[in-house]
Scaffold this active site. Structure first.
Site, short mmCIF file in Angstrom:
data_model
loop_
_atom_site.label_atom_id
_atom_site.label_comp_id
_atom_site.label_asym_id
_atom_site.label_seq_id
_atom_site.Cartn_x
_atom_site.Cartn_y
_atom_site.Cartn_z
CG ASN A 9 70.22 -43.07 -2.05
OD1 ASN A 9 70.78 -44.02 -1.48
ND2 ASN A 9 68.92 -43.01 -2.22
CE LYS A 11 68.33 -44.62 -5.31
NZ LYS A 11 67.26 -44.52 -6.27
CG HIS A 95 64.67 -43.00 -1.08
ND1 HIS A 95 64.13 -43.85 -2.01
CD2 HIS A 95 65.51 -42.18 -1.76
CE1 HIS A 95 64.62 -43.55 -3.20
NE2 HIS A 95 65.46 -42.54 -3.08
CD GLU A 97 64.66 -46.52 -4.67
OE1 GLU A 97 65.70 -46.70 -4.03
OE2 GLU A 97 64.64 -46.05 -5.82
CD GLU A 182 64.88 -38.42 -4.01
OE1 GLU A 182 65.97 -38.26 -4.56
OE2 GLU A 182 64.56 -39.48 -3.46
N GLY A 188 65.13 -43.13 -10.84
CA GLY A 188 65.70 -44.31 -11.50
C GLY A 188 65.05 -44.64 -12.83
CB SER A 228 66.46 -39.06 -13.71
OG SER A 228 65.85 -40.33 -13.52
P1 PGA Z 1 68.16 -41.49 -9.34
O1 PGA Z 1 67.78 -41.69 -7.80
O2 PGA Z 1 69.10 -40.32 -9.42
O3 PGA Z 1 68.80 -42.78 -9.76
O4 PGA Z 1 66.87 -41.22 -10.06
C1 PGA Z 1 67.55 -40.59 -6.96
C2 PGA Z 1 67.14 -41.05 -5.59
O5 PGA Z 1 66.45 -42.07 -5.48
O6 PGA Z 1 67.52 -40.45 -4.57
#
Ligand code: PGA
Length: 266
Positions: A9, A11, A95, A97, A182, A188, A228
């Protein structure tokens, strides 16, 4: 046996030129990968060019969101037929976010600005149905916030999100869906969920699928862990029985790290 699926992803990163440069780095690293499904999800602006660059490779293309209507007066939105038209086969939905449940409090995101990110379980559901109807595969993200975790609400939150996403979806369709567990607090942030806990909660996702669609669907559906995931923790997470892959943010922006995670899955 469920085939593992690793999705990157990207982003809100990578201009078209930067995206194409990353694809060129990824191509030789992925050339021999057949035992794992590999997906990359660039920003909308790079989808067309990345799709051209992926031609003849075993890397699939995903989008990070979609609108459920086919066309019309929906300023700023992107429809599923538009995504299919540029080679997209997977669509990330719900997601954290886009739900507005950022793991890291951002002082710039006042309640007023947060309204921009208000995806709900109902929104995820209508988009899931539309994605399946368009012949694309949803990657549905579910996860608890840190305060929900502290209140021991993880399992209830996950169950509600999974069942909410699946309302009106047929048992035949459900196997086209990929879920991604997640934990919001691990996205993140550099914090990873302990592998036993990640596996246990992926089991909660699977159980909710069983509740709605029976054992066969629950056995077939693929469930990723995201938050992460990195080369140094991927093997431990991906070796667990309920974890069928990863949704990778930060580490998917570096070709070598993404390739190392895929190698750990294979
Ligand atoms: P990250 O993001 O690996 O940077 O923690 C994962 C995600 O948001 O899908």
């Amino acid at each position: 046996m469920r085939k593992k699926i690793i999705a990157g992803n990207w982003k809100m990163n990578k201009t078209v030129g930067e995206a194409l440069a990353l694809v060129e780095e990824l191509k030789p690293l992925m050339a021999e990968v057949n035992s794992v499904d590999v997906v990359i999800c660039p920003a909308y602006t790079a989808l067309y060019a990345v799709n051209e660059a992926l031609s003849g490779t075993n890397i699939a293309l995903g989008a990070q969101e979609a609108f459920w209507k086919e066309s019309g007066a929906y300023t700023s939105q992107i429809s599923l037929p538009m995504l299919a038209d540029v080679g997209v086969t997977y669509v990330i939905l719900g997601h954290s976010e886009t739900r507005g449940r950022f793991g890291v409090p951002d002082t710039e995101l006042t309640p007023d600005l947060m309204r921009t990110f208000g995806e709900s379980d109902a929104g995820v559901n209508i988009k899931t149905q539309a994605t399946l109807a368009a012949g694309l595969m949803p990657v549905i993200c579910v996860g608890e916030t840190l305060s929900e975790k502290h209140r021991n609400e993880t399992d209830d939150v996950i169950r509600v999100q999974v069942l909410g996403a699946l309302a009106g979806v047929s048992t035949k369709q459900v196997v086209q869906i990929v879920f991604a567990y997640e934990p919001v607090w691990a996205i993140g942030t550099g914090e990873t969920c302990a592998p036993e806990e990640a596996d246990r909660v992926c089991g909660v996702v699977r159980h909710a699928v069983l509740e709605a669609h029976g054992q066969e669907a629950a056995d077939a559906v693929r469930i990723q862990y995201g938050g992460s995931m990195k080369p140094d923790n991927a093997a431990e997470l991906l070796s667990r029985p309920n974890i069928d892959g990863g949704l990778i943010g930060g580490a998917s922006l570096k070709a070598k790290d993404f390739a190392a995670i895929i190698a750990a899955a294979g």
